[in-house]
Design a protein around this motif. Sequence first.
Motif, PDB file in Angstrom:
ATOM      1  N   HIS A 210      33.476  -1.922  -4.197  1.00  0.00           N
ATOM      2  CA  HIS A 210      33.365  -2.255  -5.620  1.00  0.00           C
ATOM      3  C   HIS A 210      34.746  -2.721  -6.057  1.00  0.00           C
ATOM      4  O   HIS A 210      35.691  -1.929  -6.086  1.00  0.00           O
ATOM      5  CB  HIS A 210      32.922  -1.038  -6.418  1.00  0.00           C
ATOM      6  CG  HIS A 210      31.734  -0.346  -5.815  1.00  0.00           C
ATOM      7  ND1 HIS A 210      30.489  -0.940  -5.761  1.00  0.00           N
ATOM      8  CD2 HIS A 210      31.612   0.859  -5.223  1.00  0.00           C
ATOM      9  CE1 HIS A 210      29.646  -0.106  -5.162  1.00  0.00           C
ATOM     10  NE2 HIS A 210      30.310   0.986  -4.816  1.00  0.00           N
TER      11      HIS A 210
ATOM     12  N   PHE B 136      29.970 -11.090  -4.731  1.00  0.00           N
ATOM     13  CA  PHE B 136      28.904 -11.294  -5.717  1.00  0.00           C
ATOM     14  C   PHE B 136      29.144 -10.448  -6.961  1.00  0.00           C
ATOM     15  O   PHE B 136      29.996  -9.568  -6.972  1.00  0.00           O
ATOM     16  CB  PHE B 136      27.529 -10.964  -5.093  1.00  0.00           C
ATOM     17  CG  PHE B 136      27.440  -9.573  -4.526  1.00  0.00           C
ATOM     18  CD1 PHE B 136      27.846  -9.309  -3.226  1.00  0.00           C
ATOM     19  CD2 PHE B 136      26.956  -8.527  -5.305  1.00  0.00           C
ATOM     20  CE1 PHE B 136      27.769  -8.022  -2.706  1.00  0.00           C
ATOM     21  CE2 PHE B 136      26.874  -7.245  -4.789  1.00  0.00           C
ATOM     22  CZ  PHE B 136      27.287  -6.997  -3.487  1.00  0.00           C
ATOM     23  N   THR B 137      28.356 -10.774  -8.009  1.00  0.00           N
ATOM     24  CA  THR B 137      28.437 -10.018  -9.255  1.00  0.00           C
ATOM     25  C   THR B 137      27.437  -8.877  -9.199  1.00  0.00           C
ATOM     26  O   THR B 137      26.243  -9.108  -8.950  1.00  0.00           O
ATOM     27  CB  THR B 137      28.143 -10.935 -10.466  1.00  0.00           C
ATOM     28  OG1 THR B 137      29.110 -11.981 -10.459  1.00  0.00           O
ATOM     29  CG2 THR B 137      28.220 -10.169 -11.784  1.00  0.00           C
ATOM     30  N   HIS B 138      27.922  -7.679  -9.424  1.00  0.00           N
ATOM     31  CA  HIS B 138      27.102  -6.470  -9.383  1.00  0.00           C
ATOM     32  C   HIS B 138      25.874  -6.608 -10.294  1.00  0.00           C
ATOM     33  O   HIS B 138      26.005  -6.969 -11.467  1.00  0.00           O
ATOM     34  CB  HIS B 138      27.977  -5.284  -9.819  1.00  0.00           C
ATOM     35  CG  HIS B 138      27.218  -4.033 -10.107  1.00  0.00           C
ATOM     36  ND1 HIS B 138      26.479  -3.390  -9.152  1.00  0.00           N
ATOM     37  CD2 HIS B 138      27.080  -3.327 -11.249  1.00  0.00           C
ATOM     38  CE1 HIS B 138      25.922  -2.314  -9.711  1.00  0.00           C
ATOM     39  NE2 HIS B 138      26.273  -2.260 -10.968  1.00  0.00           N
TER      40      HIS B 138
ATOM     41  N   GLU C 160      27.944 -15.512  -4.673  1.00  0.00           N
ATOM     42  CA  GLU C 160      28.908 -16.490  -5.167  1.00  0.00           C
ATOM     43  C   GLU C 160      29.812 -17.052  -4.075  1.00  0.00           C
ATOM     44  O   GLU C 160      30.334 -18.150  -4.201  1.00  0.00           O
ATOM     45  CB  GLU C 160      29.753 -15.853  -6.274  1.00  0.00           C
ATOM     46  CG  GLU C 160      28.968 -15.743  -7.573  1.00  0.00           C
ATOM     47  CD  GLU C 160      29.142 -14.424  -8.282  1.00  0.00           C
ATOM     48  OE1 GLU C 160      30.246 -13.859  -8.214  1.00  0.00           O
ATOM     49  OE2 GLU C 160      28.163 -13.957  -8.900  1.00  0.00           O
TER      50      GLU C 160
ATOM     51  N   THR D 174      35.753  -4.599  -9.017  1.00  0.00           N
ATOM     52  CA  THR D 174      36.046  -4.362 -10.440  1.00  0.00           C
ATOM     53  C   THR D 174      34.772  -3.755 -11.011  1.00  0.00           C
ATOM     54  O   THR D 174      33.836  -3.464 -10.265  1.00  0.00           O
ATOM     55  CB  THR D 174      36.333  -5.690 -11.192  1.00  0.00           C
ATOM     56  OG1 THR D 174      35.123  -6.472 -11.208  1.00  0.00           O
ATOM     57  CG2 THR D 174      37.454  -6.492 -10.533  1.00  0.00           C
ATOM     58  N   GLU D 175      34.684  -3.650 -12.354  1.00  0.00           N
ATOM     59  CA  GLU D 175      33.453  -3.098 -12.944  1.00  0.00           C
ATOM     60  C   GLU D 175      32.235  -3.939 -12.596  1.00  0.00           C
ATOM     61  O   GLU D 175      31.139  -3.417 -12.493  1.00  0.00           O
ATOM     62  CB  GLU D 175      33.606  -2.969 -14.455  1.00  0.00           C
ATOM     63  CG  GLU D 175      34.393  -1.725 -14.819  1.00  0.00           C
ATOM     64  CD  GLU D 175      34.434  -1.459 -16.301  1.00  0.00           C
ATOM     65  OE1 GLU D 175      33.684  -2.119 -17.063  1.00  0.00           O
ATOM     66  OE2 GLU D 175      35.227  -0.585 -16.696  1.00  0.00           O
ATOM     67  N   ASP D 176      32.421  -5.249 -12.404  1.00  0.00           N
ATOM     68  CA  ASP D 176      31.236  -6.070 -12.108  1.00  0.00           C
ATOM     69  C   ASP D 176      31.322  -6.939 -10.852  1.00  0.00           C
ATOM     70  O   ASP D 176      30.394  -7.679 -10.568  1.00  0.00           O
ATOM     71  CB  ASP D 176      30.838  -6.918 -13.334  1.00  0.00           C
ATOM     72  CG  ASP D 176      31.865  -7.961 -13.672  1.00  0.00           C
ATOM     73  OD1 ASP D 176      33.022  -7.840 -13.189  1.00  0.00           O
ATOM     74  OD2 ASP D 176      31.536  -8.912 -14.402  1.00  0.00           O
ATOM     75  N   LYS D 177      32.398  -6.853 -10.116  1.00  0.00           N
ATOM     76  CA  LYS D 177      32.503  -7.672  -8.900  1.00  0.00           C
ATOM     77  C   LYS D 177      32.465  -6.793  -7.644  1.00  0.00           C
ATOM     78  O   LYS D 177      33.088  -5.721  -7.611  1.00  0.00           O
ATOM     79  CB  LYS D 177      33.818  -8.470  -8.881  1.00  0.00           C
ATOM     80  CG  LYS D 177      33.911  -9.509  -9.975  1.00  0.00           C
ATOM     81  CD  LYS D 177      32.993 -10.691  -9.707  1.00  0.00           C
ATOM     82  CE  LYS D 177      33.083 -11.714 -10.835  1.00  0.00           C
ATOM     83  NZ  LYS D 177      32.075 -12.775 -10.693  1.00  0.00           N
ATOM     84  N   CYS D 178      31.735  -7.270  -6.633  1.00  0.00           N
ATOM     85  CA  CYS D 178      31.600  -6.513  -5.383  1.00  0.00           C
ATOM     86  C   CYS D 178      31.854  -7.414  -4.175  1.00  0.00           C
ATOM     87  O   CYS D 178      31.659  -8.627  -4.240  1.00  0.00           O
ATOM     88  CB  CYS D 178      30.185  -5.977  -5.232  1.00  0.00           C
ATOM     89  SG  CYS D 178      29.675  -4.881  -6.539  1.00  0.00           S
TER      90      CYS D 178
ATOM     91  N   LYS E  86      23.563  -8.778 -10.490  1.00  0.00           N
ATOM     92  CA  LYS E  86      23.063 -10.108 -10.841  1.00  0.00           C
ATOM     93  C   LYS E  86      21.874 -10.499  -9.961  1.00  0.00           C
ATOM     94  O   LYS E  86      21.966 -10.501  -8.739  1.00  0.00           O
ATOM     95  CB  LYS E  86      24.198 -11.119 -10.681  1.00  0.00           C
ATOM     96  CG  LYS E  86      23.897 -12.488 -11.250  1.00  0.00           C
ATOM     97  CD  LYS E  86      25.119 -13.374 -11.093  1.00  0.00           C
ATOM     98  CE  LYS E  86      24.808 -14.812 -11.452  1.00  0.00           C
ATOM     99  NZ  LYS E  86      25.944 -15.685 -11.120  1.00  0.00           N
TER     100      LYS E  86
END
Length: 139
Positions: A95, A66-68, A128, A97-101, A70
């Motif tokens: 974690h 998922f997107t961090h 997602e 990337t900066e926005d993907k978990c 969101k």
Amino acid sequence: MHSRIVRTGISLPKKLLDKLDELRVSLGIESRSRVIQEAISSYISEKIWLLGEEEALVAGSVTIFFTHGKRGVERKLVELQHRFLDLIRSSTHVHLTEDKCMEVILVVGSVKRLRDLVSYIESLKAIEYVRTSFQSVTL
Ligand code: NI
């Protein structure tokens, strides 16, 4: 072991077949039938636990991408783990990337409770990608 081969016709969206052929070629497999057989076997082994008795014991993992941040997704995943406290043995959050978990949850429980868990997860719109991998403990 040989089992009888049955010929059948199926309808597929062209895009799906193109993707399967792309994968087949990259794997160096000539037979499209063989790839479709493997895909069906894989689907069956992923879902076979659903045929178990309601009280049968099943164990496995749920992997979620998922997107961090969101739609409050992290909070929803914590709520989920409290709601299904009886099933969840462990969970790991990575974690990516900066926005993907990615979160992996290990579960043990009855077929009935796991069905409830899976339908609850599928209702979470912020997720997602979700994959479950369950096996019957009593196989
Ligand atoms: Ni994260």
